[in-house]
Write a protein that holds these residues in place. Sequence first.
Motif, PDB file in Angstrom:
ATOM      1  N   HIS A 114       0.819  -7.127  12.435  1.00 20.15           N
ATOM      2  CA  HIS A 114       1.982  -6.290  12.626  1.00 20.15           C
ATOM      3  C   HIS A 114       1.617  -5.131  13.549  1.00 20.15           C
ATOM      4  O   HIS A 114       0.619  -4.462  13.346  1.00 20.15           O
ATOM      5  CB  HIS A 114       2.481  -5.773  11.282  1.00 20.15           C
ATOM      6  CG  HIS A 114       3.843  -5.215  11.379  1.00 20.15           C
ATOM      7  ND1 HIS A 114       4.095  -3.985  11.918  1.00 20.15           N
ATOM      8  CD2 HIS A 114       5.034  -5.737  11.049  1.00 20.15           C
ATOM      9  CE1 HIS A 114       5.390  -3.754  11.883  1.00 20.15           C
ATOM     10  NE2 HIS A 114       5.984  -4.807  11.355  1.00 20.15           N
ATOM     11  N   LEU A 152       2.747  -2.250  13.803  1.00 22.14           N
ATOM     12  CA  LEU A 152       2.849  -0.910  13.230  1.00 22.14           C
ATOM     13  C   LEU A 152       1.790  -0.651  12.182  1.00 22.14           C
ATOM     14  O   LEU A 152       1.883   0.297  11.411  1.00 22.14           O
ATOM     15  CB  LEU A 152       4.239  -0.704  12.622  1.00 22.14           C
ATOM     16  CG  LEU A 152       5.393  -0.819  13.610  1.00 22.14           C
ATOM     17  CD1 LEU A 152       6.719  -0.657  12.884  1.00 22.14           C
ATOM     18  CD2 LEU A 152       5.272   0.191  14.722  1.00 22.14           C
ATOM     19  N   ALA A 153       0.772  -1.510  12.127  1.00 20.33           N
ATOM     20  CA  ALA A 153      -0.260  -1.357  11.114  1.00 20.33           C
ATOM     21  C   ALA A 153      -0.931   0.010  11.220  1.00 20.33           C
ATOM     22  O   ALA A 153      -1.155   0.529  12.305  1.00 20.33           O
ATOM     23  CB  ALA A 153      -1.297  -2.464  11.251  1.00 20.33           C
ATOM     24  N   MET A 187      -0.032   3.245  10.349  1.00 19.27           N
ATOM     25  CA  MET A 187       0.692   4.387  10.910  1.00 19.27           C
ATOM     26  C   MET A 187       0.148   5.680  10.317  1.00 19.27           C
ATOM     27  O   MET A 187      -0.423   5.710   9.245  1.00 19.27           O
ATOM     28  CB  MET A 187       2.188   4.262  10.584  1.00 19.27           C
ATOM     29  CG  MET A 187       2.872   3.051  11.176  1.00 19.27           C
ATOM     30  SD  MET A 187       3.153   3.181  12.930  1.00 19.27           S
ATOM     31  CE  MET A 187       4.410   4.439  12.932  1.00 19.27           C
ATOM     32  N   GLU A 244      -0.331   7.316   6.344  1.00 15.84           N
ATOM     33  CA  GLU A 244      -0.682   6.274   5.397  1.00 15.84           C
ATOM     34  C   GLU A 244      -2.185   6.308   5.164  1.00 15.84           C
ATOM     35  O   GLU A 244      -2.937   6.866   5.961  1.00 15.84           O
ATOM     36  CB  GLU A 244      -0.313   4.899   5.954  1.00 15.84           C
ATOM     37  CG  GLU A 244       1.148   4.742   6.237  1.00 15.84           C
ATOM     38  CD  GLU A 244       1.461   3.469   7.007  1.00 15.84           C
ATOM     39  OE1 GLU A 244       2.629   3.107   7.047  1.00 15.84           O
ATOM     40  OE2 GLU A 244       0.531   2.863   7.563  1.00 15.84           O
ATOM     41  N   THR A 262       1.226   4.412   0.850  1.00 15.12           N
ATOM     42  CA  THR A 262       2.180   5.171   1.655  1.00 15.12           C
ATOM     43  C   THR A 262       2.774   6.377   0.939  1.00 15.12           C
ATOM     44  O   THR A 262       3.319   7.265   1.589  1.00 15.12           O
ATOM     45  CB  THR A 262       3.350   4.274   2.096  1.00 15.12           C
ATOM     46  OG1 THR A 262       4.040   3.833   0.915  1.00 15.12           O
ATOM     47  CG2 THR A 262       2.873   3.095   2.916  1.00 15.12           C
ATOM     48  N   TYR A 298      -4.629  -5.986   4.181  1.00 11.70           N
ATOM     49  CA  TYR A 298      -4.701  -4.609   4.693  1.00 11.70           C
ATOM     50  C   TYR A 298      -6.163  -4.184   4.720  1.00 11.70           C
ATOM     51  O   TYR A 298      -6.597  -3.250   4.054  1.00 11.70           O
ATOM     52  CB  TYR A 298      -3.867  -3.659   3.827  1.00 11.70           C
ATOM     53  CG  TYR A 298      -3.627  -2.321   4.466  1.00 11.70           C
ATOM     54  CD1 TYR A 298      -2.792  -2.191   5.563  1.00 11.70           C
ATOM     55  CD2 TYR A 298      -4.221  -1.179   3.957  1.00 11.70           C
ATOM     56  CE1 TYR A 298      -2.571  -0.965   6.151  1.00 11.70           C
ATOM     57  CE2 TYR A 298      -4.004   0.064   4.537  1.00 11.70           C
ATOM     58  CZ  TYR A 298      -3.177   0.170   5.629  1.00 11.70           C
ATOM     59  OH  TYR A 298      -2.954   1.394   6.208  1.00 11.70           O
ATOM     60  N   LYS A 308      -7.148  -4.573  13.584  1.00 12.14           N
ATOM     61  CA  LYS A 308      -5.750  -4.594  13.151  1.00 12.14           C
ATOM     62  C   LYS A 308      -5.653  -5.260  11.779  1.00 12.14           C
ATOM     63  O   LYS A 308      -6.473  -6.100  11.426  1.00 12.14           O
ATOM     64  CB  LYS A 308      -4.894  -5.356  14.162  1.00 12.14           C
ATOM     65  CG  LYS A 308      -4.903  -4.698  15.521  1.00 12.14           C
ATOM     66  CD  LYS A 308      -4.089  -5.485  16.501  1.00 12.14           C
ATOM     67  CE  LYS A 308      -4.139  -4.798  17.863  1.00 12.14           C
ATOM     68  NZ  LYS A 308      -3.463  -5.572  18.895  1.00 12.14           N
ATOM     69  N   THR A 309      -4.626  -4.870  11.036  1.00 12.17           N
ATOM     70  CA  THR A 309      -4.377  -5.486   9.735  1.00 12.17           C
ATOM     71  C   THR A 309      -3.253  -6.505   9.858  1.00 12.17           C
ATOM     72  O   THR A 309      -2.475  -6.465  10.815  1.00 12.17           O
ATOM     73  CB  THR A 309      -3.997  -4.418   8.691  1.00 12.17           C
ATOM     74  OG1 THR A 309      -2.797  -3.765   9.111  1.00 12.17           O
ATOM     75  CG2 THR A 309      -5.110  -3.398   8.517  1.00 12.17           C
ATOM     76  N   THR A 353       1.396  -4.009   7.361  1.00 12.29           N
ATOM     77  CA  THR A 353       1.347  -2.544   7.343  1.00 12.29           C
ATOM     78  C   THR A 353       1.171  -2.088   5.893  1.00 12.29           C
ATOM     79  O   THR A 353       1.387  -2.856   4.943  1.00 12.29           O
ATOM     80  CB  THR A 353       2.651  -1.939   7.892  1.00 12.29           C
ATOM     81  OG1 THR A 353       3.718  -2.238   6.991  1.00 12.29           O
ATOM     82  CG2 THR A 353       2.955  -2.444   9.289  1.00 12.29           C
ATOM     83  N   GLN A 394       3.166  -0.132   4.308  1.00 12.65           N
ATOM     84  CA  GLN A 394       4.456  -0.223   3.619  1.00 12.65           C
ATOM     85  C   GLN A 394       4.787  -1.668   3.262  1.00 12.65           C
ATOM     86  O   GLN A 394       5.360  -1.926   2.205  1.00 12.65           O
ATOM     87  CB  GLN A 394       5.581   0.393   4.457  1.00 12.65           C
ATOM     88  CG  GLN A 394       6.895   0.503   3.684  1.00 12.65           C
ATOM     89  CD  GLN A 394       6.750   1.335   2.402  1.00 12.65           C
ATOM     90  OE1 GLN A 394       6.266   2.469   2.456  1.00 12.65           O
ATOM     91  NE2 GLN A 394       7.163   0.799   1.257  1.00 12.65           N
ATOM     92  N   GLN A 395       4.438  -2.605   4.107  1.00 17.29           N
ATOM     93  CA  GLN A 395       4.666  -4.013   3.767  1.00 17.29           C
ATOM     94  C   GLN A 395       3.848  -4.406   2.537  1.00 17.29           C
ATOM     95  O   GLN A 395       4.318  -5.167   1.701  1.00 17.29           O
ATOM     96  CB  GLN A 395       4.329  -4.913   4.953  1.00 17.29           C
ATOM     97  CG  GLN A 395       5.357  -4.821   6.069  1.00 17.29           C
ATOM     98  CD  GLN A 395       4.912  -5.514   7.341  1.00 17.29           C
ATOM     99  OE1 GLN A 395       3.730  -5.546   7.676  1.00 17.29           O
ATOM    100  NE2 GLN A 395       5.880  -6.071   8.065  1.00 17.29           N
TER     101      GLN A 395
END
Length: 154
Positions: free
Chosen positions: A17, A19-20, A22, A25, A43, A119, A134-135, A138, A140-141
Amino acid sequence: MRRIIAGAACAAALTVHPLAAMAGEIAPGDVAFEDMKVTTSLTGVPGNPDEGAKTLANRGLGNCLACHAVTALSKEQFHGDVAPALDGAADRWSVEELRAIVVDSKQVFTKDTMMPAFYSLNVGINVRKDLVGKTILTAQQVEDVVAFLATLKE
């Protein structure tokens, strides 16, 4: 054969993703595991179970159905059977344990589990160059998936 298919499905879930991690967080490398639990929300924002169900079923994100069956998502096709059904997950694990499993199952089960770390930056060797650092999901996900899993009681 099932392991090969499940492994391929898990690999398909390794899309990242954009947006990982952000700001605001907990960064993947700062997630604290204690007694196989992650007690702090990633989050500080409650997860949305409806969004979590979508992420869990999405073949480009969680892709959890490649390995797990979930009766609550019976309208989705191709539930896997190489991992335990997620029905009753909330009866088997606390929210903190579910968060730990989704963040990095290798911290809870064994390093040999085929379940991806959703994550974590510790995803193994020979990672595609464009995916390094990268994860999969995110923060939040992850919270959304945990919120959905917390609804799965028998």
